[in-house]
Design a protein around this motif. Structure first.
Motif, PDB file in Angstrom:
ATOM      1  N   ALA A  43      73.669  67.035  39.333  1.00 45.00           N
ATOM      2  CA  ALA A  43      72.265  66.956  38.899  1.00 45.00           C
ATOM      3  C   ALA A  43      71.802  68.345  38.453  1.00 45.00           C
ATOM      4  CB  ALA A  43      71.392  66.426  40.037  1.00 45.00           C
ATOM      5  N   VAL A  44      72.146  69.367  39.241  1.00 54.57           N
ATOM      6  CA  VAL A  44      71.723  70.729  38.897  1.00 54.57           C
ATOM      7  C   VAL A  44      72.463  71.212  37.649  1.00 54.57           C
ATOM      8  CG1 VAL A  44      71.683  73.110  39.668  1.00 54.57           C
ATOM      9  CG2 VAL A  44      71.132  71.292  41.261  1.00 54.57           C
ATOM     10  N   LEU A  45      73.771  70.973  37.600  1.00 55.08           N
ATOM     11  CA  LEU A  45      74.546  71.443  36.447  1.00 55.08           C
ATOM     12  C   LEU A  45      74.037  70.804  35.153  1.00 55.08           C
ATOM     13  CD1 LEU A  45      78.289  71.564  37.520  1.00 55.08           C
ATOM     14  CD2 LEU A  45      76.698  73.450  37.197  1.00 55.08           C
ATOM     15  N   HIS A  46      73.828  69.479  35.172  1.00 53.47           N
ATOM     16  CA  HIS A  46      73.369  68.811  33.950  1.00 53.47           C
ATOM     17  C   HIS A  46      71.966  69.284  33.576  1.00 53.47           C
ATOM     18  CE1 HIS A  46      76.713  66.305  33.011  1.00 53.47           C
ATOM     19  NE2 HIS A  46      76.740  65.748  34.210  1.00 53.47           N
ATOM     20  N   ALA A  47      71.105  69.483  34.593  1.00 49.48           N
ATOM     21  CA  ALA A  47      69.747  69.946  34.289  1.00 49.48           C
ATOM     22  C   ALA A  47      69.805  71.338  33.655  1.00 49.48           C
ATOM     23  CB  ALA A  47      68.898  69.963  35.556  1.00 49.48           C
ATOM     24  N   LEU A  48      70.579  72.245  34.265  1.00 52.49           N
ATOM     25  CA  LEU A  48      70.681  73.600  33.720  1.00 52.49           C
ATOM     26  C   LEU A  48      71.294  73.581  32.324  1.00 52.49           C
ATOM     27  CD1 LEU A  48      71.849  75.672  36.825  1.00 52.49           C
ATOM     28  CD2 LEU A  48      69.594  75.644  35.772  1.00 52.49           C
ATOM     29  N   GLN A  49      72.279  72.705  32.150  1.00 52.40           N
ATOM     30  CA  GLN A  49      72.940  72.573  30.850  1.00 52.40           C
ATOM     31  C   GLN A  49      71.950  72.077  29.790  1.00 52.40           C
ATOM     32  OE1 GLN A  49      76.787  72.501  30.975  1.00 52.40           O
ATOM     33  NE2 GLN A  49      76.352  73.215  28.907  1.00 52.40           N
ATOM     34  N   ASP A  50      71.251  70.981  30.095  1.00 53.72           N
ATOM     35  CA  ASP A  50      70.369  70.374  29.097  1.00 53.72           C
ATOM     36  C   ASP A  50      69.137  71.233  28.834  1.00 53.72           C
ATOM     37  OD1 ASP A  50      72.208  68.443  29.111  1.00 53.72           O
ATOM     38  OD2 ASP A  50      70.990  66.880  30.029  1.00 53.72           O
ATOM     39  N   LEU A  51      68.656  71.922  29.870  1.00 53.08           N
ATOM     40  CA  LEU A  51      67.514  72.811  29.660  1.00 53.08           C
ATOM     41  C   LEU A  51      67.894  73.977  28.751  1.00 53.08           C
ATOM     42  CD1 LEU A  51      66.017  73.087  33.260  1.00 53.08           C
ATOM     43  CD2 LEU A  51      64.835  72.223  31.247  1.00 53.08           C
ATOM     44  N   GLY A  52      69.172  74.338  28.764  1.00 54.33           N
ATOM     45  CA  GLY A  52      69.615  75.463  27.938  1.00 54.33           C
ATOM     46  C   GLY A  52      69.948  76.687  28.764  1.00 54.33           C
TER      47      GLY A  52
END
Lengths: 102, 629
Positions: free
Chosen positions: B298-307
């Motif tokens: 969840a954290v990795l995808h959020a950080l990834q998608d946020l940029g």
């Protein structure tokens, strides 16, 4: 003959004309953040040169130095409407001419 | 439309650079139902989906992101080979859909120029038109269509705008117009071609992404950027280690209770024991990782998608460059702190094949969460709980030392591999810093769930199978234990006489130089399921009633036949060091095989890490033995 395709917004393509003595050639890596220039030549052959070309690093391209990473390398450059980070080792291979007044 | 046309499925392939909105468009077209596999012979992810357009079945292939059709990596080679129809099992597409971000259209046109030379029917989809407008840009798509000579459709993928028009046009590639003349073949000519086209279609250049510019001023600031990076890392560790604990404890307790319930419900005997310990214990030891893995993804995808992930990679790139890796390798190594399996799965974003392979080979050295119960047992039992410097305790320092030992060894091993067996392929490093975006919550949850599910499929099935097999090895053949022996003692006798117990005895000569006896040997064999399994196995061997108080007491008291303690300081230190290095994890080996497409690299990783573990444990045993006795 490729010149004909270049939009008038890029006076830089006059680079093919004899160079004014006041604008020395620099390596892209020597340009400080905030400065702009025009790519004149690439000292890269093989896959590195080909890929830099495919990414838009070709002679005549306007390029601006946006910012360096906190550790000093890599650096983000703006060219052809997008921002791309490359390392010093690649930026050293790109020769640029600083635009007058930039 | 004739019936023949309606029944012949159509094959379309999506081509585009990373961050072009290609995957968002793919999801919008196929409704998040992708079949994910690999291309034959290579480890490049193959994503395919299907949809119906006007009663016609359409297969959509999401090709790996590429900046060029002149391939320099495995991912890019797949793109060119699929387009040429050279990949067995993948029919050449009937039509190509090139996806380009409206805000970086000039760069994307360089790829469009290459694609148009292929003489395959092509359609250009311009994504993120809303963002272009928000930044004050204006683009004449009709003029772009005339200038390129191929159909052009503007969409906003995640909002579904423009999709109806697109779907209608995608259904009929035979009607797509083709350019009269192919674009120039050389890079400089193509750049000039792209410029001339852009000049005729871009009515207003988009301004810079103001929010991104303003955020990056702080996020990439030499001082604040570094501080933020440290803060994100600390929060990340806090999240996956501290905040996942209550859920992990609850799952543990649930499966222990379920095991007890089964034991009560079934007639006492081997079957009940197997179901309670082998099956429920196995499922429990898989599911106990889920809260942590869920939080991690969840954290990795959020950080990834946020940029932010791209920025984090940008910030650490120079440091990673010292050992021959790059910023994106850091993201994989970071994930490996939870578990090497998602870490190795995350290496797919690394463009260079050798850097990707090195990252896969050193990922098991990052201290994964399965080592924590082992460290907790040994440090908690044998390292005195005294303070050393102010608030720093000796136990905490030892734990920190084990983390650092793993991480530093990973960096040294990477640098050594770079200089010896896996030299660089001379590719340029480049990465884009995408604009900051708030990802749609639904997509974010979907990605997180898909990643957790992939983890469960790849690691979970193996942990479960190995746990079940080990249970059998620990309980077969049945030993005749006199009826008057206490049940805990009987279980311990059974264990010593089992296949696994005999294996432990057989291993003893090999592991004696490290200070390990046969019981630790059984534990090491059992830990192949997942490292933490050694704790419950030692619990069974020592006939402990619970893993905390009584197991600690039992291993502290355990003595060799001559009366000397089994767990001397030298043996404890040696065992801790062994766990820092050894690759005792079948799931990691299986994922390595999957990602590298052969048993060669997992075999190499297992061998070099075992040699490292053995050597380091041997040295530790000798040194600590000489120092502390």
């Amino acid at each position: 003959m490729k010149m004909n395709f270049i939009s008038p917004s890029l006076p830089a393509m006059a680079a093919a004309a004899p160079e004014p003595a006041s604008t020395p050639l620099l390596r892209l890596s020597e340009l400080a953040p905030g400065r702009r220039g025009v790519i004149v030549a690439l000292d890269a052959e093989g896959p590195i040169g080909a890929r830099l070309g495919d990414l838009g690093f070709v002679p005549g391209t306007e390029i601006a130095v946006i910012r360096r990473a906190p550790l000093g390398d890599p650096t983000v450059y703006a060219l052809r409407g997008c921002e791309l980070a490359i390392r010093r080792s690649e930026a050293e291979r790109i020769r640029v001419r600083v635009e007058p007044g930039a | 439309m004739s019936d023949a046309l309606a029944t012949t499925p159509l094959r379309l392939a999506l081509v585009g650079s990373p961050n072009s909105g290609k995957t968002t468009l793919f999801n919008a077209l196929t409704g998040l139902r992708a079949r994910v596999g690999n291309y034959p012979g290579v480890t490049v992810e193959r994503r395919e989906g299907e949809t119906d357009i006007e009663h016609r079945r359409v297969f959509v292939l999401d090709l790996p992101g590429t900046y060029s059709l002149d391939p320099i990596s495995a991912d890019e080679r797949v793109v060119t080979e699929v387009l040429a129809g050279h990949v067995s099992g993948v029919a050449a597409p009937d039509g190509l859909v090139v996806v380009a971000d409206a805000c970086t259209l000039e760069r994307s046109l360089l790829l469009v120029g290459q694609v148009l030379r292929l003489a395959i029917p092509t359609c250009l989809v311009v994504t993120m038109v809303d963002e272009l407008h928000a930044r004050g840009g204006r683009l004449d798509l009709e003029q772009l269509e005339r200038a390129l000579g191929v159909p052009v459709v503007g969409v906003v993928g995640h909002k579904g705008i423009g999709l109806d028009v697109l779907r209608h046009r995608l259904g009929h590639p035979e009607r797509w117009t083709q350019p009269l003349l192919p674009p120039p073949a050389d890079a400089a000519g193509r750049a000039a071609w792209a410029e001339s086209i852009l000049a005729s279609v871009l009515r207003q250049r988009p301004g810079s992404h103001r929010a991104t510019d303003a955020i990056d001023r702080w996020v990439l600031h030499p001082v604040f950027g570094s501080l933020l990076f440290a803060l994100v890392m600390v929060t990340f560790f806090q999240l996956i280690f501290a905040w996942a604990v209550p859920a992990m404890d609850a799952i543990d307790a649930f499966f222990a209770a379920a095991g007890d319930w089964v034991r009560g419900a079934l007639p006492a005997g081997v079957v009940a024991d197997f179901v309670a310990e082998g099956l429920f214990g196995g499922v429990g030891s898989v599911l106990v990782f889920v809260p942590q893995i869920f939080l991690l993804f969840a954290v990795l995808h959020a950080l990834q998608d946020l940029g932010y992930m791209a920025r984090a990679a940008f910030v650490v790139d120079r440091a990673m460059g010292r050992v021959g890796l790059e910023g994106r390798c850091f993201v994989s190594l970071l994930s490996s702190y939870a578990c090497a399996v998602p870490g190795i799965m995350a290496t797919r974003t690394i463009p260079s094949p050798t850097q990707r392979l090195i990252t896969i080979l050193v990922a098991p050295l990052m201290t994964c969460s399965a080592r924590l119960p082992v460290y907790a047992l040994l440090i908690g039992t044998f390292v005195p709980a005294q303070t050393v410097l102010g608030p720093l305790g000796l136990q905490g320092l030892v734990l920190l030392g084990l983390y650092l030992m793993g991480a530093l060894t990973a960096l040294v091993a990477a640098a050594l591999m770079r200089r010896t067996i896996l030299p660089g392929e001379g590719l340029p490093f480049y990465m884009e810093l995408p604009p900051y975006r708030i990802p749609p919550a639904r997509l974010w949850l979907h990605q997180t769930w898909a990643s957790v599910w992939a983890f469960l499929r790849r690691a979970g099935t193996i942990i479960l199978a190995v746990t079940a097999v080990l249970w059998v090895l620990l309980h077969v053949p049945r030993a005749d234990v006199p009826a008057d022996v206490a049940p805990e003692r009987a279980a311990a006798i059974q264990l010593e006489r089992s296949v696994a117990g005999r294996l432990g005895h057989a291993l003893e000569p090999a592991i004696a130089p490290l200070g390990f006896d046969w019981k630790i040997g059984v534990g090491l064999v059992a830990s192949l399921a997942a490292r933490e399994v050694i704790v419950s196995t030692l619990g069974q061997i020592y006939a402990a009633t619970d893993e905390d108080a009584s197991l600690r007491e039992a291993i502290r008291r355990d003595a060799r036949p001559d009366g000397s303690p089994v767990f001397t300081p030298a043996t404890v230190a040696s065992l801790l060091v062994f766990f820092v290095f050894a690759l005792q994890c079948m799931s990691t080996l299986a994922v390595m095989r999957r990602e590298t497409n052969s048993w060669r690299w997992p075999a190499f990783a297992f061998a070099y890490l075992l040699a490292l573990a053995y050597g380091a444990s041997f040295a530790t045993h000798k040194l600590v033995g000489a120092w502390l006795g």
